[in-house]
Design a protein around this motif. Structure first.
Motif, short mmCIF file in Angstrom:
data_model
loop_
_atom_site.label_atom_id
_atom_site.label_comp_id
_atom_site.label_asym_id
_atom_site.label_seq_id
_atom_site.Cartn_x
_atom_site.Cartn_y
_atom_site.Cartn_z
N ALA A 76 -20.26 -4.87 30.41
CA ALA A 76 -20.49 -5.94 29.42
C ALA A 76 -19.82 -7.24 29.88
N ALA A 77 -18.61 -7.13 30.41
CA ALA A 77 -17.87 -8.34 30.79
C ALA A 77 -18.49 -9.03 32.00
N THR A 78 -19.24 -8.28 32.82
CA THR A 78 -19.85 -8.88 34.01
C THR A 78 -21.35 -9.17 33.82
N GLU A 79 -21.83 -8.95 32.59
CA GLU A 79 -23.29 -9.12 32.35
C GLU A 79 -23.79 -10.49 32.80
N HIS A 80 -23.00 -11.54 32.55
CA HIS A 80 -23.44 -12.90 32.90
C HIS A 80 -22.82 -13.41 34.19
N LEU A 81 -22.11 -12.53 34.90
CA LEU A 81 -21.48 -12.95 36.16
C LEU A 81 -22.38 -12.51 37.31
N PRO A 82 -22.32 -13.21 38.45
CA PRO A 82 -23.31 -12.96 39.50
C PRO A 82 -22.97 -11.78 40.41
N LEU A 140 -13.46 -17.59 33.85
CA LEU A 140 -12.58 -16.79 33.00
C LEU A 140 -13.30 -15.54 32.52
N GLY A 141 -12.52 -14.54 32.17
CA GLY A 141 -13.08 -13.33 31.58
C GLY A 141 -12.00 -12.66 30.75
N LEU A 142 -12.40 -12.18 29.59
CA LEU A 142 -11.47 -11.45 28.72
C LEU A 142 -11.95 -10.02 28.57
N ARG A 143 -11.00 -9.11 28.32
CA ARG A 143 -11.37 -7.73 28.03
C ARG A 143 -12.25 -7.72 26.78
N TRP A 178 -12.82 -10.15 22.47
CA TRP A 178 -13.82 -11.21 22.26
C TRP A 178 -13.97 -11.56 20.77
N GLY A 179 -14.42 -12.78 20.53
CA GLY A 179 -14.84 -13.19 19.18
C GLY A 179 -13.71 -13.58 18.25
N ARG A 180 -12.52 -13.85 18.80
CA ARG A 180 -11.40 -14.27 17.94
C ARG A 180 -10.85 -15.63 18.35
N GLY A 181 -11.62 -16.37 19.12
CA GLY A 181 -11.19 -17.72 19.51
C GLY A 181 -10.30 -17.75 20.75
N ILE A 182 -10.06 -16.59 21.36
CA ILE A 182 -9.14 -16.55 22.50
C ILE A 182 -9.76 -17.23 23.73
N GLY A 183 -11.07 -17.03 23.92
CA GLY A 183 -11.73 -17.66 25.06
C GLY A 183 -11.62 -19.19 24.97
N THR A 184 -11.80 -19.72 23.78
CA THR A 184 -11.69 -21.17 23.59
C THR A 184 -10.25 -21.62 23.87
N ASP A 185 -9.28 -20.87 23.34
CA ASP A 185 -7.87 -21.20 23.61
C ASP A 185 -7.56 -21.16 25.10
N GLY A 224 -17.00 -25.97 35.01
CA GLY A 224 -17.30 -24.54 35.00
C GLY A 224 -18.81 -24.37 34.94
N ALA A 225 -19.29 -23.32 35.59
CA ALA A 225 -20.73 -23.03 35.60
C ALA A 225 -20.95 -21.70 34.88
N ARG A 226 -21.96 -21.68 34.00
CA ARG A 226 -22.25 -20.44 33.27
C ARG A 226 -23.71 -20.08 33.41
N ASN A 284 -25.50 -17.26 28.64
CA ASN A 284 -24.14 -16.92 28.19
C ASN A 284 -23.72 -17.85 27.04
N ILE A 285 -24.14 -17.50 25.84
CA ILE A 285 -23.88 -18.35 24.66
C ILE A 285 -22.39 -18.40 24.30
N PRO A 286 -21.66 -17.27 24.31
CA PRO A 286 -20.23 -17.39 24.01
C PRO A 286 -19.51 -18.34 24.97
N GLN A 304 -20.88 -20.86 26.58
CA GLN A 304 -21.34 -22.21 26.23
C GLN A 304 -20.53 -22.76 25.06
N LEU A 305 -20.45 -21.96 23.97
CA LEU A 305 -19.79 -22.44 22.76
C LEU A 305 -18.29 -22.64 23.01
N ALA A 306 -17.69 -21.71 23.76
CA ALA A 306 -16.25 -21.84 24.03
C ALA A 306 -15.98 -23.12 24.83
C1 LIG Z 1 -16.91 -16.12 27.50
C2 LIG Z 1 -15.72 -15.46 26.83
C3 LIG Z 1 -14.44 -15.77 27.60
C4 LIG Z 1 -15.60 -16.04 25.42
O1 LIG Z 1 -14.43 -15.50 24.85
P1 LIG Z 1 -14.25 -15.26 23.28
O2 LIG Z 1 -12.80 -15.06 23.01
O3 LIG Z 1 -15.18 -14.21 22.81
O4 LIG Z 1 -14.72 -16.68 22.73
P2 LIG Z 1 -14.35 -17.31 21.33
O5 LIG Z 1 -13.94 -16.25 20.36
O6 LIG Z 1 -13.40 -18.44 21.59
O7 LIG Z 1 -15.75 -17.85 20.89
C5 LIG Z 1 -16.36 -18.95 21.48
C6 LIG Z 1 -17.61 -19.29 20.68
O8 LIG Z 1 -18.62 -18.31 20.96
C7 LIG Z 1 -19.07 -17.73 19.74
N1 LIG Z 1 -19.34 -16.34 20.06
C8 LIG Z 1 -18.47 -15.40 20.45
N2 LIG Z 1 -19.11 -14.25 20.70
C9 LIG Z 1 -20.42 -14.49 20.47
C10 LIG Z 1 -21.61 -13.72 20.57
N3 LIG Z 1 -21.59 -12.44 20.98
N4 LIG Z 1 -22.80 -14.29 20.27
C11 LIG Z 1 -22.85 -15.59 19.89
N5 LIG Z 1 -21.77 -16.38 19.77
C12 LIG Z 1 -20.58 -15.83 20.06
C13 LIG Z 1 -17.92 -17.94 18.76
O9 LIG Z 1 -18.37 -17.97 17.43
C14 LIG Z 1 -17.41 -19.29 19.20
O10 LIG Z 1 -18.24 -20.31 18.71
P3 LIG Z 1 -17.62 -21.60 17.94
O11 LIG Z 1 -16.76 -22.32 18.94
O12 LIG Z 1 -18.82 -22.39 17.55
O13 LIG Z 1 -16.83 -21.02 16.81
C15 LIG Z 1 -15.91 -13.92 26.70
O14 LIG Z 1 -17.12 -13.68 26.04
C16 LIG Z 1 -15.91 -13.19 28.05
O15 LIG Z 1 -14.85 -12.88 28.59
N6 LIG Z 1 -17.13 -12.90 28.56
C17 LIG Z 1 -17.28 -12.17 29.83
C18 LIG Z 1 -17.02 -13.02 31.05
C19 LIG Z 1 -17.77 -14.33 31.00
O16 LIG Z 1 -18.94 -14.37 30.64
N7 LIG Z 1 -17.07 -15.41 31.38
C20 LIG Z 1 -17.62 -16.75 31.34
C21 LIG Z 1 -18.18 -17.12 32.65
S1 LIG Z 1 -18.73 -18.82 32.59
#
Ligand SMILES: CC(C)(COP(=O)(O)OP(=O)(O)OC[C@H]1O[C@@H](n2cnc3c(N)ncnc32)[C@H](O)[C@@H]1OP(=O)(O)O)[C@@H](O)C(=O)NCCC(=O)NCCS
Length: 184
Positions: free
Chosen positions: A32-38, A98-101, A105-112, A132-134, A138-140, A142-144
């Protein structure tokens, strides 16, 4: 050597070492964590190799690669990994990743984490531009990046060769002046 030890409100960042291999494998080896990674999920040995390379790169002068363990603030648990790579030809500019376990996910940690990386790059390293390139899907990410203040710049077509074929990237960036004005 510039050793990294950044402590934020919810997260810490420090240089990786060999004791982090299992924790990093929970990200780089996770489907799941590497789904959007190359790349396909990495094996434990491959992750150990990445950490060894990063430790060697950390000693280079000038230092260009920062592979950082993302920890809770007391630095006991490693919950993610961050990468900042200063461009050899444009040393005022660096790419982040970046990548989180998945259980984090989904608690604002990625944004922080992105905010912390931008602060580290602009304040501690004196960078001018951080990007950064996504994956377009990869919507999370993008939003982060948007919430952390990284502007969407555009699309690089067929930027990376992913396991499923050529994939476009969407590039986001932050510029130090804009970032400073966000803090005012
Ligand atoms: C990308 C990643 C770091 C985001 O971390 P996260 O802690 O889940 O992100 P956040 O909780 O800060 O959420 C960021 C935004 O995405 C949204 N979001 C989180 N999970 C989501 C999901 N599954 N679907 C849609 N939106 C989602 C949140 O609501 C938030 O939006 P907001 O800023 O409008 O409130 C995490 O998903 C990850 O580690 N992914 C795998 C590796 C990866 O893809 N890295 C990025 C490479 S560019």
């Amino acid at each position: 050597m510039h050793c990294v030890n950044v402590v934020g409100e919810r997260l810490g960042l420090r240089d990786v070492n060999l004791s982090d291999v299992d924790a990093l494998h929970a990200i780089y080896g996770n489907r799941a964590a590497t789904e959007h990674l190359p790349f396909n999920p990495r094996s434990l040995d491959e992750v150990a190799g990445i950490v060894e390379e990063a430790m060697a790169a950390a000693a280079a002068e000038p230092r260009r690669l920062y592979l950082l363990a993302v920890t809770d603030p007391d630095q006991h648990n490693v919950i993610g990994v961050a990468r900042l790579h200063v461009e050899a030809d444009h040393p005022h500019s660096a790419e982040i990743g970046l990548g989180l376990r998945p259980d984090q996910w989904g608690r604002g940690i990625g944004t922080d984490l992105i905010r912390l990386l931008l602060g580290f790059g602009f304040r501690s390293l004196g960078l001018h531009r951080i990007w950064g390139a996504r994956s377009p899907a990869n919507i999370p990410a993008q939003l982060a990046m948007l919430t952390a203040g990284m502007i969407e710049e555009g699309r690089i077509r067929h930027h990376v060769l992913a396991p499923e074929g050529w994939r476009d990237s969407i590039v986001h960036s932050a510029i130090v002046d804009e970032w400073n004005s966000l803090l005012l």
